[in-house]
Every structure is written in C-alpha cells, then in structure tokens.
Design a protein around this motif. Structure first.
Motif, PDB file in Angstrom:
ATOM      1  N   LEU A 261      41.065  31.428  48.743  1.00 36.44           N
ATOM      2  CA  LEU A 261      42.174  32.347  48.986  1.00 36.44           C
ATOM      3  C   LEU A 261      41.799  33.283  50.128  1.00 36.44           C
ATOM      4  O   LEU A 261      40.631  33.642  50.308  1.00 36.44           O
ATOM      5  N   LYS A 262      42.818  33.637  50.849  1.00 28.24           N
ATOM      6  CA  LYS A 262      42.619  34.586  51.941  1.00 28.24           C
ATOM      7  C   LYS A 262      42.846  35.997  51.409  1.00 28.24           C
ATOM      8  O   LYS A 262      43.730  36.215  50.586  1.00 28.24           O
ATOM      9  N   PRO A 263      42.042  36.953  51.868  1.00 23.01           N
ATOM     10  CA  PRO A 263      42.235  38.343  51.423  1.00 23.01           C
ATOM     11  C   PRO A 263      43.536  38.919  51.959  1.00 23.01           C
ATOM     12  O   PRO A 263      43.731  38.977  53.174  1.00 23.01           O
ATOM     13  N   THR A 264      44.424  39.281  51.054  1.00 25.59           N
ATOM     14  CA  THR A 264      45.697  39.905  51.428  1.00 25.59           C
ATOM     15  C   THR A 264      45.867  41.182  50.620  1.00 25.59           C
ATOM     16  O   THR A 264      45.215  41.384  49.577  1.00 25.59           O
ATOM     17  N   ARG A 265      46.769  42.024  51.064  1.00 22.78           N
ATOM     18  CA  ARG A 265      47.005  43.288  50.384  1.00 22.78           C
ATOM     19  C   ARG A 265      47.517  43.061  48.967  1.00 22.78           C
ATOM     20  O   ARG A 265      47.128  43.757  48.026  1.00 22.78           O
ATOM     21  N   GLU A 266      48.400  42.050  48.846  1.00 20.63           N
ATOM     22  CA  GLU A 266      48.981  41.774  47.530  1.00 20.63           C
ATOM     23  C   GLU A 266      47.889  41.369  46.537  1.00 20.63           C
ATOM     24  O   GLU A 266      47.901  41.789  45.374  1.00 20.63           O
ATOM     25  N   ARG A 267      46.930  40.545  46.958  1.00 19.23           N
ATOM     26  CA  ARG A 267      45.881  40.100  46.062  1.00 19.23           C
ATOM     27  C   ARG A 267      44.931  41.254  45.694  1.00 19.23           C
ATOM     28  O   ARG A 267      44.467  41.372  44.550  1.00 19.23           O
ATOM     29  N   PHE A 268      44.669  42.110  46.686  1.00 20.05           N
ATOM     30  CA  PHE A 268      43.849  43.282  46.367  1.00 20.05           C
ATOM     31  C   PHE A 268      44.573  44.235  45.416  1.00 20.05           C
ATOM     32  O   PHE A 268      43.955  44.891  44.562  1.00 20.05           O
ATOM     33  N   ASP A 269      45.904  44.319  45.534  1.00 10.63           N
ATOM     34  CA  ASP A 269      46.685  45.150  44.614  1.00 10.63           C
ATOM     35  C   ASP A 269      46.591  44.624  43.179  1.00 10.63           C
ATOM     36  O   ASP A 269      46.473  45.396  42.218  1.00 10.63           O
ATOM     37  N   VAL A 270      46.653  43.296  43.044  1.00 19.52           N
ATOM     38  CA  VAL A 270      46.522  42.703  41.713  1.00 19.52           C
ATOM     39  C   VAL A 270      45.144  43.011  41.134  1.00 19.52           C
ATOM     40  O   VAL A 270      45.001  43.394  39.966  1.00 19.52           O
ATOM     41  N   MET A 271      44.106  42.853  41.950  1.00 19.26           N
ATOM     42  CA  MET A 271      42.750  43.123  41.484  1.00 19.26           C
ATOM     43  C   MET A 271      42.577  44.599  41.114  1.00 19.26           C
ATOM     44  O   MET A 271      41.952  44.950  40.106  1.00 19.26           O
ATOM     45  N   HIS A 272      43.181  45.467  41.918  1.00 15.85           N
ATOM     46  CA  HIS A 272      43.089  46.902  41.645  1.00 15.85           C
ATOM     47  C   HIS A 272      43.819  47.251  40.348  1.00 15.85           C
ATOM     48  O   HIS A 272      43.355  48.070  39.541  1.00 15.85           O
ATOM     49  N   GLN A 273      44.954  46.600  40.143  1.00 17.94           N
ATOM     50  CA  GLN A 273      45.718  46.841  38.916  1.00 17.94           C
ATOM     51  C   GLN A 273      44.917  46.416  37.684  1.00 17.94           C
ATOM     52  O   GLN A 273      44.897  47.127  36.669  1.00 17.94           O
ATOM     53  N   GLU A 274      44.247  45.281  37.772  1.00 21.51           N
ATOM     54  CA  GLU A 274      43.437  44.822  36.637  1.00 21.51           C
ATOM     55  C   GLU A 274      42.242  45.747  36.410  1.00 21.51           C
ATOM     56  O   GLU A 274      41.852  46.018  35.257  1.00 21.51           O
TER      57      GLU A 274
END
Length: 451
Positions: A261-274
């Motif tokens: 997976l490529k690092p995107t803002r949306e994926r970092f948001d999901v990780m931050h939410q978890e």
C-alpha cells in the motif's frame, strides 16, 4: 492434635460429671441428715414413752436403765476388756433436775439448769412432771434394717449418677456432632476453594451463629465465583477489543512496510483513529483500576446542578440537531449546589447523553433534568428511544456488557462507559441507576449528596 469434637465432648462430659457429682452429694447429704433426724425423733419419742411406762408401773425411776437397755433404747454397758460402748443418744433427768441416765454433756447425778429442760421432752404422770428426756447430740445407732435402707438409697444414687453420666456422654456426642458438622463442611468447602474450586455451597442447617456463618460463606463463594467469571470475561473482552485495532494497525503497517500500500492521508487517518481507540480503551481501564483501588482523584468544587446540565446541553446541542433530536433542560427551583469534580461528572453525563443520542430515533426528545430527593440532588438523562430489555437492565452497569452487541462493536464502543460512570458517581458518595420500559425510552439517574 485433638479434634474439636473430642474437646467439646470432653467439656460436656466434665461439666456433666461436676453437675451430677454435686447434685448426688447434695441429695446424699440431705437424705442422710433428714433420715438421722427422723431416727432421732422416733427414738426420742420411744425412749420417753418407755421411761414413762416404767415410772407409771413402778412409781419410781429405780431400774429404769435396765428396762431401757432391755428394750434396746440404751446401748449395753461396757464389758471388761471389750470395746467402749456407744455413747447414749439421750439422757434422763428426774423431777429434781438430777441426771439419772447420763449421756453426752449430762453426767450422772449432775444437776441440770432449768433453761436446759425447755429443750427436752417432759414426762408427765398424773398431771405432774416426773422427768425430762434430753438429746445428747449423739446420732442414734441404726439397726440392720435401717442400715440396709441407707445402703439402698446410696446404691440408687450411684446408679442414677452413672446413668446421668452415660446420658450426658451420649447427648454430648450427639450435640457435638451437630455443632461440628457445619464446621467440618465449611472446612471441606474452604479446602476445595483453596484448590481453585470457587463455587462451593454448604447446606444451612440452623438459624444460629453457625447458620449465619454458613450463609455468609455461601454468599462469599457465590460472589467470588461471579467475580472470577467476570474477570475471565473481562480479560477475554479486553483481549478482543485490543486485538481489533491492533490487527488493523499491524495490517496497515506491514502493507506500508512491504510497499503493498502507498502511504496516503486517508490510510494514516484510519491508523490514527485505531490508535485513538486503543488510547481511549487504556484510559478507561486505568480509570476503572483507580476506582477499584479507591485512588480515583477528585478535584471537588461547588456548582449549581442547573449550570452543569446547561453546560452539557450546550456541548451536545449541535449533535442532537444533526440527528433530528430535541435536547432540553429542566431544573427545579432553589436546588442546593453539589460538591463534585466537574470534569469527572461531565464525563459521566456525556456518556449518558451520547448513549441517549445513539439509541433515540429521529424526532425524539432527550431531557436533562435536575431535581431533589430528600438529602440528594438527582441528575437525570431521559430519552424517548427504544428502551432497555428487562433482562438486560440489571447488567447495564457491568463492565463490557453490551445490550446491542453488533451496534456497539461496529461503532467502536468498549462497553466500559456505564461502568466508569458508576465508579465516578460512587466515588462522589452517590448512586446511579436506570429505569426503562421497552418502546418508551430510558431514564438514567445520578443521585449525589447535596452540598
């Protein structure tokens, strides 16, 4: 080491022996004394009657001693080289107060004072007192029949005492077994609990202190069993709630590391939410841990209940509007202030209001009210939602309890909110409860001491 049964039986037996021994000695003493008095009265009357008969027949006291000995009312005279004769139990005094038959303190030919004659039996012939019989204080000799009678009485007392001891021993054994049976059962149950078998129930066999002890033990066992089950369930729930966000984080991190997976803002948001979900769960667990240990710090300050409810309404007014819900505040006049940790109490009420918003359908109403009940101030959160099922209502403040499993897990709820609310309210010296009727909404009530 002697058993409790042996010690109690021995104690009962010793007490019984002492009691029976004292009773037997008392009965024997009284019986002997009364029998001797009876013999003395009988012999005294016979002695006086025989002496009177001799005087009436002879008109003199001469030869009275021989006549009385012949009838066995006086002991025989001493024989040369023989044993000393038994002292006579009675003495005879003539009309001149002169002792004619000596005995005890009354010596032959001695003159007896008039005052002493009053204690004797007067012998009256033809209207004149011709003599007096005086008791010497010596017990009269018993004949073989009387000795046999006394022996039988003593034998009966001995048999009765032996029977009493045997009955006391039997009753002591039965009573001891009855008393120690609950103790033995409690000991066996305690040993079983020590081996890890916490669920133990001992029969309650009485309503005395042992019965109360057994009831308390059964309650303790039930509480420990329930607590152990809750601990196991809580451990499983914590592991489950931690596993989900950790799995998501691990999956994203592994994919990002491997370039899948490529690092995107949306994926970092999901990780931050978890990660925030994990942090929230850890904070909740820490709060509960502090509350359980009695170390939950409170920064108390006085605040009017209405101000607290209005602050909460201002916080959730926008959220309620987005869900097409009416949020209103009601407060009774002249309410006393309450001493609370405002941030902690806001945390409690926020949990209640967020739950009300979550379970109240569009068009519904949520009411934040403050009232008074005797010495307490009541903070209520009432909604017009679906309500809580009767079988779920007693458990809603339990940790990790979810009345709607699918919905709460999907929304990332940990199931600790109401448990934390309960801990905080109780730390303030208050109580929290819930009332609900399916289809007619729910009311959560926090009762806090007035300032």
């Amino acid at each position: 080491m002697r058993s409790l049964t042996f010690k109690l039986t021995l104690a009962f037996l010793l007490v019984s022996l002492i009691a029976i021994g004292l009773a037997a000695a008392f009965v024997w003493g009284v019986t002997s004394l009364e029998f001797n008095l009876y013999l003395q009265d009988q012999r005294l009357s016979a002695f006086a009657a025989a002496a009177k008969a001799h005087y009436e027949a002879n008109n003199t006291w001469e030869g009275v001693g021989v006549a009385l000995r012949r009838q066995g009312l006086l002991p025989p005279p001493a024989q040369p080289g023989g044993q000393a004769p038994q002292p006579p139990p009675f003495a005879l005094v003539d009309q001149n107060r002169v002792v004619i038959i000596p005995g005890g303190p009354y010596l032959l030919d001695a003159r007896v004072p008039k005052a002493v004659l009053n204690s004797g039996i007067s012998i009256e012939v033809n209207g004149q007192i011709v003599g007096t019989v005086l008791a010497t204080g010596q017990s009269p000799a018993r004949n073989p029949v009387e000795e046999k009678y006394v022996a039988r009485i003593n034998q009966a007392l001995l048999i009765a005492a032996a029977g009493g001891v045997l009955i006391a021993l039997i009753l002591g054994l039965l009573l001891t077994r009855t008393l120690t049976r609950p103790v033995r059962e409690l000991t066996a149950a305690t040993r079983a609990m020590a081996k890890g078998e916490l669920e133990q129930q001992v029969p309650v066999r009485s309503r005395d202190e042992l019965g109360e002890l057994t009831t308390a033990f059964n309650q303790m066992s039930a509480d420990l069993t329930r607590s152990n089950q809750s601990r196991r369930q809580m451990t499983a729930d914590i592991a489950h709630d931690l596993r989900t966000p950790l799995t998501v984080l691990a999956g994203y991190l592994e994919s990002l590391r491997d370039g899948v997976l490529k690092p995107t803002r949306e994926r970092f948001d999901v990780m931050h939410q978890e990660a925030q979900h994990l942090q929230h769960l850890v904070d909740d667990l820490r709060t509960l841990s502090l509350a359980d240990a009695g170390e939950l710090s409170l920064n108390r300050q006085s605040i009017p209940p209405q101000e607290l409810m209005e602050r909460l309404a201002a916080t959730y007014k926008h959220t309620a509007g987005q869900n097409d819900l009416t949020l209103q505040v009601q407060a009774a006049p002249d309410l006393p202030e309450i001493q609370v940790d405002v941030e902690r109490m806001v945390q409690v009420l926020e949990n209640l209001v967020s739950n009300a918003i979550r379970y109240t359908p569009a068009g519904g109403t949520i009411t934040l009210s403050a009232g008074r009940d005797q010495e307490s101030v009541l903070l209520k959160v009432t909604d017009t939602g679906a309500g809580i099922l009767p079988q779920d209502l007693p458990h809603i403040f339990d940790r990790f309890f979810r009345a709607d499993q699918a919905r709460q897990q999907a929304e990332g709820e940990s199931g600790l909110g109401l448990a934390i609310a309960k801990s905080i309210v109780e730390a303030h010296g208050g109580k929290i409860s819930a009332e609900s009727e399916p289809g007619h909404g729910s009311t959560f009530i926090a009762a806090l001491p007035a300032d």
